[in-house]
Design a protein around this motif. Structure first.
Motif, mmCIF file in Angstrom:
data_model
loop_
_atom_site.group_PDB
_atom_site.id
_atom_site.type_symbol
_atom_site.label_atom_id
_atom_site.label_comp_id
_atom_site.label_asym_id
_atom_site.label_seq_id
_atom_site.Cartn_x
_atom_site.Cartn_y
_atom_site.Cartn_z
ATOM 1 N N SER A 6 0.834 -1.212 0.000
ATOM 2 C CA SER A 6 0.000 0.000 0.000
ATOM 3 C C SER A 6 0.866 1.258 0.000
ATOM 4 O O SER A 6 0.537 2.242 -0.663
ATOM 5 C CB SER A 6 -0.920 0.034 1.225
ATOM 6 O OG SER A 6 -1.859 -1.004 1.135
ATOM 7 N N PHE A 32 -8.342 -0.149 -4.054
ATOM 8 C CA PHE A 32 -8.462 -1.117 -2.957
ATOM 9 C C PHE A 32 -7.272 -2.052 -3.049
ATOM 10 O O PHE A 32 -7.059 -2.681 -4.094
ATOM 11 C CB PHE A 32 -9.751 -1.940 -3.097
ATOM 12 C CG PHE A 32 -10.987 -1.120 -2.929
ATOM 13 C CD1 PHE A 32 -11.506 -0.869 -1.674
ATOM 14 C CD2 PHE A 32 -11.629 -0.571 -4.037
ATOM 15 C CE1 PHE A 32 -12.655 -0.104 -1.515
ATOM 16 C CE2 PHE A 32 -12.773 0.192 -3.883
ATOM 17 C CZ PHE A 32 -13.290 0.433 -2.622
ATOM 18 N N THR A 34 -6.106 -5.439 -1.663
ATOM 19 C CA THR A 34 -6.840 -6.505 -0.980
ATOM 20 C C THR A 34 -5.950 -7.629 -0.459
ATOM 21 O O THR A 34 -4.824 -7.819 -0.907
ATOM 22 C CB THR A 34 -7.850 -7.146 -1.946
ATOM 23 O OG1 THR A 34 -7.107 -7.736 -3.017
ATOM 24 C CG2 THR A 34 -8.814 -6.125 -2.491
ATOM 25 N N LEU A 45 -14.360 -6.829 1.565
ATOM 26 C CA LEU A 45 -14.142 -6.143 0.289
ATOM 27 C C LEU A 45 -15.457 -6.025 -0.477
ATOM 28 O O LEU A 45 -15.751 -4.985 -1.078
ATOM 29 C CB LEU A 45 -13.106 -6.890 -0.564
ATOM 30 C CG LEU A 45 -12.920 -6.279 -1.956
ATOM 31 C CD1 LEU A 45 -12.192 -4.939 -1.879
ATOM 32 C CD2 LEU A 45 -12.181 -7.230 -2.886
ATOM 33 N N TYR A 48 -17.239 -3.034 0.714
ATOM 34 C CA TYR A 48 -16.597 -1.794 0.257
ATOM 35 C C TYR A 48 -16.854 -1.565 -1.231
ATOM 36 O O TYR A 48 -17.110 -0.450 -1.684
ATOM 37 C CB TYR A 48 -15.080 -1.856 0.479
ATOM 38 C CG TYR A 48 -14.656 -1.609 1.912
ATOM 39 C CD1 TYR A 48 -14.932 -0.401 2.537
ATOM 40 C CD2 TYR A 48 -13.949 -2.573 2.622
ATOM 41 C CE1 TYR A 48 -14.534 -0.171 3.837
ATOM 42 C CE2 TYR A 48 -13.549 -2.357 3.926
ATOM 43 C CZ TYR A 48 -13.840 -1.160 4.534
ATOM 44 O OH TYR A 48 -13.442 -0.933 5.827
ATOM 45 N N VAL A 66 -8.816 -2.293 -8.256
ATOM 46 C CA VAL A 66 -8.735 -3.328 -7.211
ATOM 47 C C VAL A 66 -7.430 -4.080 -7.393
ATOM 48 O O VAL A 66 -7.187 -4.679 -8.448
ATOM 49 C CB VAL A 66 -9.919 -4.318 -7.290
ATOM 50 C CG1 VAL A 66 -9.818 -5.354 -6.165
ATOM 51 C CG2 VAL A 66 -11.243 -3.582 -7.189
#
Ligand code: SAM
Ligand code: SF4
Length: 428
Positions: A6, A32, A34, A45, A48, A66
């Motif tokens: 991230s 996102f 994941t 998820l 979201y 994603v």
């Protein structure tokens, strides 16, 4: 590893001129990242993504991306499951994300998956903490643990070249970082796949990082018990900056279940390793991962896990209910453990883990521990927060700022944290 990915994703978006939005509704691009290690993150998820889909109906120009292991596991289906997703990318494709987003996502067709050919480690990074940093040393995993989806979604193990790792550690130290955490799915098998002229092993890497000026603490995660060879233990003993903390996933205390999990060690080898590590590194803190409810786990097997915890006396443990993952060997094993039994087992395991952790932390009361200050305490604004070399969070009073190394007198403890006050300032 996800947290590190991230940071890379954020750094890459910043290098494209995209800053962080204050709320998802304000964002031009929503990414996102994941995890799919268990079913729970998949379920979260879905919720979201439901919200993101609703936002996208109001603002069709918003780009929804994603990434991560769920995207990789669902690479054949993700655009069918979530037709409003513009870009999907697996953990090995982070370096392509910038191109896909810069090209406009949906407008140029759906982003595709790359292979695991790139080290996200070479990308710009947005570190969340100024004095601590992750340093990725390898990606992928060559083990075949029967329950685990990681090898399928992160690919074969690939070690990063030692020169690159040391150069990154040096750059980080020059920018003020004092603690690095070497990261790999199987961190201590690092080096085996390197070309013959570069071939080395994890102990050598610890020594090379220890020699970097300014790096005062080295951690690493997660090591596999099977790869804790003598040179790694010797480096831990001899390198001043390698912290007295090892996260050593056991998974089970039953040799029968360990065999069925394909962990390649049994209970007695695990216990021998614990003794070796404790002999080599005085005052070592040990953490672990434990799974309950693996297919075929009997009451006796579970008792063996409890007795392993009692025998080792871990300082901390992450405890998981076994979650079947499609495509893994364990997903087709017979004799699933009933949900109610899994939950009961988890409850008694957590109770034991916490009781022992509380006792271990109580043993620290009255001692002086070196703490790297991270910032204000999360629970009491009048206090500071930091971590000991043994990786325990300490809330404490005293004059210090983030990045300081201070000596803290420990006065109180719980199962997860310590509390105290500054005894002296070690170095600024
Ligand atoms: N590579 C590390 C190792 O070998 O221990 C950790 C990898 S995994 C990301 C982190 C932990 O998740 C594992 O140690 C295991 O305890 C847990 N885990 C992995 N797959 C699981 C599953 N299917 N169900 C429950 N827990 C799982
Ligand atoms: Fe998964 Fe760790 Fe086993 Fe690799 S070593 S398969 S990452 S649990």
């Amino acid at each position: 590893m996800n947290a590190h990915d991230s940071e890379r994703i954020k750094g890459m978006l910043e290098s494209l001129g995209l800053g962080e939005a204050t709320a998802p509704e304000e964002a031009d691009v929503v990414v996102f990242n994941t995890c799919t290690i268990r079913e729970k993150p998949d379920t979260r998820l879905a919720a979201y993504l439901g919200n993101a889909g609703a936002l996208k109906r109001e603002r069709p120009d918003m780009v929804v991306a994603v990434g991560g292991c769920y995207a990789e596991a669902q690479r054949e289906r993700i655009f069918q499951l979530y037709p409003f997703v513009d870009v999907a990318f697996g953990p090995g494709s982070i370096p392509h994300l910038g191109d896909w987003i810069a090209a406009g996502g949906f407008a140029v067709g759906r982003g595709r998956f790359g292979t695991h050919e790139h080290f996200a480690a070479d990308l710009p990074m947005h570190g969340e903490r100024r004095f601590q940093a992750w340093v990725q040393v390898s990606m992928g995993c060559n083990s075949a643990c029967a329950y685990c989806i990681v090898p399928a979604v992160r690919g074969r193990e690939q070690s990063r070249r030692p020169g690159e790792i040391v150069a990154e550690a040096t750059r980080l130290a020059e920018s003020g970082v004092r603690e690095i955490t070497l990261l790999g799915q199987n961190v201590n098998s690092w080096g085996r796949d390197l070309l013959p002229d570069l071939r080395t092993e994890f102990g050598e890497l610890l020594r090379a990082c220890d020699a970097v000026p300014g790096v005062e603490r080295i951690r690493f995660t997660s090591p596999h018990p099977k790869d804790f060879r003598a040179p790694v233990v010797a480096a831990m003993r001899e390198c001043a900056s390698v912290c007295e903390h090892v996260h050593l996933p056991a998974q089970s205390g039953s040799s029968r279940i360990l065999k069925s999990m394909r962990r390649t060690y049994d209970r007695s080898r695990y216990l021998q390793l614990v003794d070796t590590l404790r002999d080599a590194v005085p005052d070592l803190a040990l953490g672990t991962d434990l799974i309950v409810g693996f297919p075929g786990e009997t009451d006796d097997d579970f008792e063996a896990t409890l007795s392993l915890v009692g025998e080792v006396r871990f300082d901390s443990a992450f405890t998981f209910i076994y979650s079947p993952r499609a495509g893994t060997e364990a997903a087709s094993l017979p004799n699933p453990v009933p949900e109610a039994v899994k939950h009961e087992r988890l409850e008694s395991l957590v109770e034991l883990v916490q009781r022992i952790a509380a006792a271990r932390n109580a043993e620290r009361v009255g001692r002086v521990e070196e703490v790297l200050v991270e910032g204000p305490s999360r629970t009491d604004a009048a206090l500071l927060r930091g971590r000991t070399r043994r990786n325990t969070t300490v809330n404490f009073a005293g004059p210090a700022v983030a990045g300081d190394l201070v000596e803290v007198l420990i006065e109180e403890s719980t199962s997860t944290t310590l509390r105290g006050r500054v005894a002296t300032l070690v170095a600024v």
